[in-house]
Design a protein around this motif. Sequence first.
Motif, mmCIF file in Angstrom:
data_model
loop_
_atom_site.group_PDB
_atom_site.id
_atom_site.type_symbol
_atom_site.label_atom_id
_atom_site.label_comp_id
_atom_site.label_asym_id
_atom_site.label_seq_id
_atom_site.Cartn_x
_atom_site.Cartn_y
_atom_site.Cartn_z
ATOM 1 N N UNK A 231 6.129 2.464 0.304
ATOM 2 C CA UNK A 231 6.446 1.582 -0.831
ATOM 3 C C UNK A 231 6.131 2.328 -2.120
ATOM 4 N N UNK A 232 7.169 2.494 -2.940
ATOM 5 C CA UNK A 232 7.035 3.268 -4.174
ATOM 6 C C UNK A 232 6.257 2.501 -5.239
ATOM 7 N N UNK A 233 5.925 3.223 -6.313
ATOM 8 C CA UNK A 233 5.265 2.601 -7.460
ATOM 9 C C UNK A 233 3.765 2.616 -7.294
ATOM 10 N N UNK A 234 3.052 2.173 -8.349
ATOM 11 C CA UNK A 234 1.611 2.117 -8.256
ATOM 12 C C UNK A 234 1.207 0.731 -7.804
ATOM 13 N N UNK A 235 0.205 0.631 -6.976
ATOM 14 C CA UNK A 235 -0.173 -0.671 -6.438
ATOM 15 C C UNK A 235 -1.632 -0.976 -6.748
ATOM 16 N N UNK A 236 -1.917 -2.233 -7.023
ATOM 17 C CA UNK A 236 -3.307 -2.643 -7.196
ATOM 18 C C UNK A 236 -4.021 -2.481 -5.855
ATOM 19 N N UNK B 68 0.845 -1.181 0.000
ATOM 20 C CA UNK B 68 0.000 0.000 0.000
ATOM 21 C C UNK B 68 0.889 1.242 0.000
ATOM 22 N N UNK B 69 0.317 2.345 -0.518
ATOM 23 C CA UNK B 69 1.123 3.555 -0.690
ATOM 24 C C UNK B 69 1.323 4.312 0.619
ATOM 25 N N UNK B 70 0.405 4.124 1.562
ATOM 26 C CA UNK B 70 0.498 4.924 2.783
ATOM 27 C C UNK B 70 1.699 4.499 3.644
ATOM 28 N N UNK B 71 2.078 5.392 4.541
ATOM 29 C CA UNK B 71 3.239 5.189 5.399
ATOM 30 C C UNK B 71 3.056 3.962 6.291
ATOM 31 N N UNK B 72 4.100 3.127 6.402
ATOM 32 C CA UNK B 72 4.024 1.960 7.275
ATOM 33 C C UNK B 72 5.264 1.872 8.155
ATOM 34 N N UNK B 73 5.074 1.277 9.326
ATOM 35 C CA UNK B 73 6.194 1.086 10.237
ATOM 36 C C UNK B 73 6.727 -0.328 10.118
#
Lengths: 367, 367, 367, 367
Positions: free
Chosen positions: A321-326, A303-308
């Motif tokens: 995580x960069x790039x486009x994600x389904x 997912x594009x949002x910030x993760x720990x």
Amino acid sequence: MFGSTYGNIFKISTWGESHGKGIGVVVDGCPAGLSLSEEDIQRYLDRRKPGQNKYATPRKESDSVVIMSGIFQGKTTGTPISMMILNKTQRSEDYDEIASYYRPGHADYTFDMKYGFRDPRGGGRASGRETIGRTAAGAIAAKILKELGIEVLAYTKSIGNIDCDMSIFDEEEINNNPLKMPDANAAKKARAYLDQCIEEENSTGGVVECIVKHCPPGIGEPVFEKLDANLAKAIMSLGAVKAVEIGAGTQVAKSTGQENNDSFYIEDGKMKKRTNHAGGILGGLSDGSDIVIRASIKPTSSIASLQQTVNKKGEHIEINIQGRHDPIIVPRAVVVIESMAAITVLDMLLASMTSRMDKIKEFFVRS
Amino acid sequence: MFGSTYGNIFKISTWGESHGKGIGVVVDGCPAGLSLSEEDIQRYLDRRKPGQNKYATPRKESDSVVIMSGIFQGKTTGTPISMMILNKTQRSEDYDEIASYYRPGHADYTFDMKYGFRDPRGGGRASGRETIGRTAAGAIAAKILKELGIEVLAYTKSIGNIDCDMSIFDEEEINNNPLKMPDANAAKKARAYLDQCIEEENSTGGVVECIVKHCPPGIGEPVFEKLDANLAKAIMSLGAVKAVEIGAGTQVAKSTGQENNDSFYIEDGKMKKRTNHAGGILGGLSDGSDIVIRASIKPTSSIASLQQTVNKKGEHIEINIQGRHDPIIVPRAVVVIESMAAITVLDMLLASMTSRMDKIKEFFVRS
Amino acid sequence: MFGSTYGNIFKISTWGESHGKGIGVVVDGCPAGLSLSEEDIQRYLDRRKPGQNKYATPRKESDSVVIMSGIFQGKTTGTPISMMILNKTQRSEDYDEIASYYRPGHADYTFDMKYGFRDPRGGGRASGRETIGRTAAGAIAAKILKELGIEVLAYTKSIGNIDCDMSIFDEEEINNNPLKMPDANAAKKARAYLDQCIEEENSTGGVVECIVKHCPPGIGEPVFEKLDANLAKAIMSLGAVKAVEIGAGTQVAKSTGQENNDSFYIEDGKMKKRTNHAGGILGGLSDGSDIVIRASIKPTSSIASLQQTVNKKGEHIEINIQGRHDPIIVPRAVVVIESMAAITVLDMLLASMTSRMDKIKEFFVRS
Amino acid sequence: MFGSTYGNIFKISTWGESHGKGIGVVVDGCPAGLSLSEEDIQRYLDRRKPGQNKYATPRKESDSVVIMSGIFQGKTTGTPISMMILNKTQRSEDYDEIASYYRPGHADYTFDMKYGFRDPRGGGRASGRETIGRTAAGAIAAKILKELGIEVLAYTKSIGNIDCDMSIFDEEEINNNPLKMPDANAAKKARAYLDQCIEEENSTGGVVECIVKHCPPGIGEPVFEKLDANLAKAIMSLGAVKAVEIGAGTQVAKSTGQENNDSFYIEDGKMKKRTNHAGGILGGLSDGSDIVIRASIKPTSSIASLQQTVNKKGEHIEINIQGRHDPIIVPRAVVVIESMAAITVLDMLLASMTSRMDKIKEFFVRS
């Protein structure tokens, strides 16, 4: 130990990484004399293909299959059928960062623990692209089953909280919408929900259901090699699947015997059941009713949002995580689940040919 | 084809029918040097034993195990361990009627379709007594795992609509109540519900949960031989199981990536996850967290109330299945599920020993 | 890893030690509907029985088989057939000495190296008694083959330097003499030679030949699962066999293509070969001619004369192995080799049922 | 059924036909962390390459291997290693005639019987080119064994009646002569004999011997999975092999126990045997001595001289097989036999890691 080989008689061995030279599968044990072309395989691969809409990654995966062996004059020869799909994208420049940490929900950490290191390019062997080999093999299995009158059909049953209304099940609709739902109205709602997921840099899970029609009764083996046990393994072997149900599935736990038992009756000289809570399998053997399998698929881990998370040095870090994600895996998993079901049913169907002396005798006398 | 053999390295082959001479299992591939006695096995079989209360059949099954081979001076020798449990009940008088029709929910019809006929005495090979062999083998697997610091624990999570309150989980309580629930209060309610089922000549389903603790990370193989795939097969191979879930299970279908992803963190120098929706398995490999498996078990198919079905001649009939029937299978399945999980985890743990060159070298250099 | 399981479809798992509680075998994958009784099995076991003459150990082995499962009303049900032979002799008093050293030609040293210790009683699992399980399973395989018109016949071809004159091959004679030779004159000479061996506290080797008649063409699988490859494994898995030959065997190495090629011709509308140097197998598949297998069997390792060896402490010692010893293993191996050949041919015959689409279709259409 | 898959832990699946698009192999179960390059594989393939001399077909087979998967930064990742060799020659014009009849000594007839038809181009799957896949996999197995200190060495022991003098065995000489003989003098005589074979449009057989050095004791599994049983299968699975011997081989049949038993002794604190008739294997387990395997290879079936046979219509015909033919297969089989031995020993070595509780505990405690 090996892990990329599946099946007892119709045996498949897959290989390949997301960003390596290609992806492939060797099908060993395919009966001789089946008409088979690259088009038969390509049709299945195309159903798995992303990029047709905004709910799936726009990466240009042409995924063209080449059959390398096992065919002569358009027919299978009985020897191994090797199929290969070259990767178009072999990005290898930008994986240093991704190799340095462990993405939540991914196999990064566990691969490092198992093998000491990993191929980090696009997830390596743990990528969803691994399922291309399964799908190519599934296309063959489904074609054989079709010649025997058996059909395998999968579709998206729900996305997040949006369920298809099964009372208006429309088989044609499945391939009309990019979400592979048999209910146009549900598909419309689901698209709106996915738009929201994208906006929120989030993802969602869903349910795929798979039906096997016209499977003769008695397929499967008692005890450990039950048909439902093998289907459960086949479907659960897909990375994102976290639950497999047969027939009434989890509902049986809240049901009673009087409700759950399916009564037998005869119609037009054929054995039928008034209900199908058993999902077409009794004692691990097919009962002649539709076989019904359901898989619960988790939301996309990327997912594009910030993760720990934690990096290899053991430091707490935050990642984007960069790039486009389904925002969802479910619609692309439909044909893969259909493939795994087809391979499993075919393998057990072939195995069932040796279960009776009278039929064995007849087979060899007639040969 | 064969169906009664399970496992790749720690391989078990079970045999026996409900009312034949006995039930048994051959365990091939058990490592040498394990202390093992009949008591180790008997303790497990006794946990499966019915007749301790009115919720399970009062049939006097002493089910005493004899170890026939593979042990010398109290230790396993590395050669096959054959275990046998003689049947006390070999009723063979009264099966003519039962052989003539197909009980709803049972494997009568499918066995006839597969084999042309069946052993109708007490369900023959399709009887729940078949699980005695699994349990005897499971006792060995669990003992080996315990020596490696790994524990497998199963319990009843729900019966009908009565769920245990997991916030007051009490491991000791599990063996205090005949229903194997870790919540005394839920167990009390469930007993009342079962009393009602008996009165109504009905039965109920339920859920068994199984936890594997302290499994090292990296166990399982990628693609088809994933740890969760094999656990799903192992558990679904039990006749009454209709759904298998790992971790959050069916809930993932309604979840989002932001909710479902388990964040990694480090505590006391050890990798941990803030949540465990993955159920201890990422990409098919154990991640070091608790492995969490759930099985939905259908209500007992044999119920006392009148049922409609079809006989071998194809006539519609009504039947009353004679004898006393368990209103629930769930509590007796607990130790069987624990056994199948133990066998599966052990088998894959042993398989994992060959995954790295450095460890292989070290192994042989030290030998 | 497991080692006591054999076969892909007709799968056997043997267990038991020479001086443990018993010896047994579980046959999984036997087709349903075969008439089978303990007499069918016992007849084979009796052919293996020693003690009928001075060339074989007089130990009273009644070796009575009990079928524990898998039969109902005289017919196989398709579920595992468990067979058990209780050991009469469970000497356990006098093995301390034998456990302390390594007998030349025996597996004492290698078992200790593999497992850390061994069951020394009568050779434990490495005893020739292990073949009882194979023979019991072989009796079933041979019976099935016979119903399909296929016969398996083995006999002693030579003992030491005494060869049978194959030009006067007499099938009836095989069971007339204790040495299982198809040439009465050779048998007479061999008996004299064995008397000499006994007097000299020595032993001798010999050759067993096995013929499979009327096997249909096309049985076996290409590449690794060739019929001859599997026969070689099956026969070489007998402890005393040190060479396996198919057809002309080692002679092909000195032969030329013009001599060795078998010309095809047609007789009575059937394909035949003018010679059979190929031993009935071309490219790993049966060709319709007699399948011819030969096994070279080493002289009995247990001899009465003084031998030099090493004990567990690493000291050089001289030993006299106590007890009476067979001067030859060959005649008792005849039925075991017949059994292994029968199991292997049957297993591959069943496997061959799935090789062609047209036959698969016909099978399921007719079912 | 499948036939092109081999191995339990280190599992290989080969594919490809002589004149199809290519030949390949997927190696599944290779441990992670092994340095591996295409050069490692190519070196083995080049040893199999013909065309260096007049005793082998001058067909220009460059046979260049490409590794498609399973390697990252020069090291194996533990996931499947797919290797592919594209065929340069895809003649497909001239096979109509060859498809119409059955060549003596070839698999033409048996493939037709099994599959209903065959790929006749260059022998299809039954071609010797199939062994390219085995050799590529063998190169990996041999490399792993070498890292563990185990060496596998094969050579030509005899051609026709010309035997190497093993008392002047010269390892360096093996790769000096095109016949791979360790005795330069014998090689010279054999070349003269092969010249004569060519002149007479004939071919000859021979013997390949293979030695495995420094295999630790205890490798192999009792009963059916004996090390020698698996070696016999591995070697007999090569199309032209008609006999497999271990150690003294067929000679044991004429030997006595006093001659044949190998006495143990201790030298420099290590267990040794004064002789090695057992060929390094006792009771199916390696004993620490050299493992000695011998294969008898038949003369090339394709000979230029006139042969009598039958065509598909069942007519008696005479044929002249066109093209140039190798007068001998033996020297090219040397590296293939080395490969099959390496794969088999490695597979069983890995399997042996799970045989003892104490070593398993140590492995996981240290991990």
